[in-house]
Design an enzyme around this catalytic site. Structure first.
Site, short mmCIF file in Angstrom:
data_model
loop_
_atom_site.label_atom_id
_atom_site.label_comp_id
_atom_site.label_asym_id
_atom_site.label_seq_id
_atom_site.Cartn_x
_atom_site.Cartn_y
_atom_site.Cartn_z
N PRO A 121 -6.60 -9.82 -3.74
CG PRO A 121 -4.95 -10.80 -2.40
CD PRO A 121 -6.41 -10.69 -2.58
CD GLU A 122 -7.39 -11.39 -10.65
OE1 GLU A 122 -6.74 -11.19 -11.69
OE2 GLU A 122 -8.59 -11.63 -10.64
CE LYS A 174 -2.95 -14.82 -9.44
NZ LYS A 174 -3.90 -15.91 -9.55
NE ARG A 176 -11.58 -19.22 -8.75
CZ ARG A 176 -10.58 -18.36 -8.74
NH1 ARG A 176 -9.49 -18.61 -9.43
NH2 ARG A 176 -10.67 -17.26 -8.05
#
Length: 264
Positions: free
Chosen positions: A2-3, A58, A254
């Site tokens: 999920p973004e 989010k 990341r």
DNA sequence: TCGATCCTGTAG
DNA sequence: CTACAGGATCGA
């Protein structure tokens, strides 16, 4: 997975299925998801009918008739959906809430990094503007960008600047705006920042559309067709703009994918 | 600004 | 076996 777009899709589907439902029982399966709140407290507070469901960054917010709100963050592998019967819940269940009509709201999460808290308010302190709201104008982006020395990619991931951009769409937006992810965001001229604003809005809108289509299909799964990344997870493959190989680097622990030629 | 950390699954 | 995963927070 999920973004922002996927969270938005989850949220809209929940709104159709769970609005007005009365919660009769709350069960926190993984104690740590409510931290620092006591799981027993969260369970006791999660009662009444569901009055409103929306998204901020989010986070999925489920407003209850008591005036309290469940704040759910799916993190990397979470999913939130309604099942016909709580006994059908999968192994990786973080929490579930039975409804008066027999259905249940399920918080499934393989890695268990997602969180759920019941709070007395819609506390959003520290989050930046919603990128798909009217508050997010080119000028807002330009102003905050000028004031930041962060590398462009880290700036976009910083929820205090813009709320809800994640690793994939940040990389995609930078590529579309031809901005180097390593370079300080403040060192881009106004034209580039305007292009970045337009790219963020366009890419997120498109992604919301395909995520909603994917999530509205029966079953609890997806696979977002319609969205294919220009750079994300394409290390070594040809840039769609210039044909040179996409590169992968690490920023903030990341992966960042970008085209060194197009994004200077 | 980095690295570790919370977890489990999967790809190489 | 190791590296890495769409997130975010914490402490050095």
């Amino acid at each position: 997975m999920p973004e922002l777009p996927e969270v938005e899709a989850v949220c809209r589907k929940l709104r159709r299925e769970a609005m007005g439902a009365r919660i009769t029982e709350a069960n926190i399966q993984r104690r740590r998801i409510t931290s620092p709140q006591d799981p027993a407290e969260a369970e006791s507070l999660a009662s009444g009918t569901i009055d409103r469901i929306d998204r901020r960054a989010k986070n999925i917010r489920i407003r209850l008739s008591s005036g309290l709100t469940m704040h759910v963050h799916l993190r990397m592998t979470g999913n939130l959906y309604v099942i016909p019967d709580h006994r059908l819940r999968p192994l990786a269940t973080s929490a579930w809430f039975t409804f008066e009509d027999g259905r249940a709201l399920l918080f499934e999460d393989t890695r268990g990094l997602g969180t759920l808290q019941v709070r007395a308010d819609d506390d959003d302190a520290g989050l930046g503007p919603e990128p798909l709201s009217r508050a997010f104008t080119p000028d807002v982006l330009i102003r905050t960008a000028r004031a930041s020395k962060q590398p462009a990619k880290l700036f976009l991931l910083d929820q205090r600047r813009i709320a809800g951009l994640g690793n994939i769409y940040a990389a995609e937006a930078l590529h579309a705006a031809r901005i180097n992810p390593k370079r300080a965001i403040s060192r881009n001229n106004e034209a580039k920042l305007r292009a970045l604003h337009a790219a963020i809005v366009r890419i997120l809108r498109d992604a919301v559309r395909s995520a909603c289509i994917a999530y509205s299909r029966p079953g609890r799964f997806r696979e977002a067709e319609g969205f294919s990344p220009a750079v994300y997870d394409r290390e070594g493959e040809a840039c769609l703009g210039c044909g040179r190989p996409i590169r992968r680097i690490t920023q903030g622990g990341r992966s960042t994918y970008y085209c060194p030629h197009c994004q200077r």
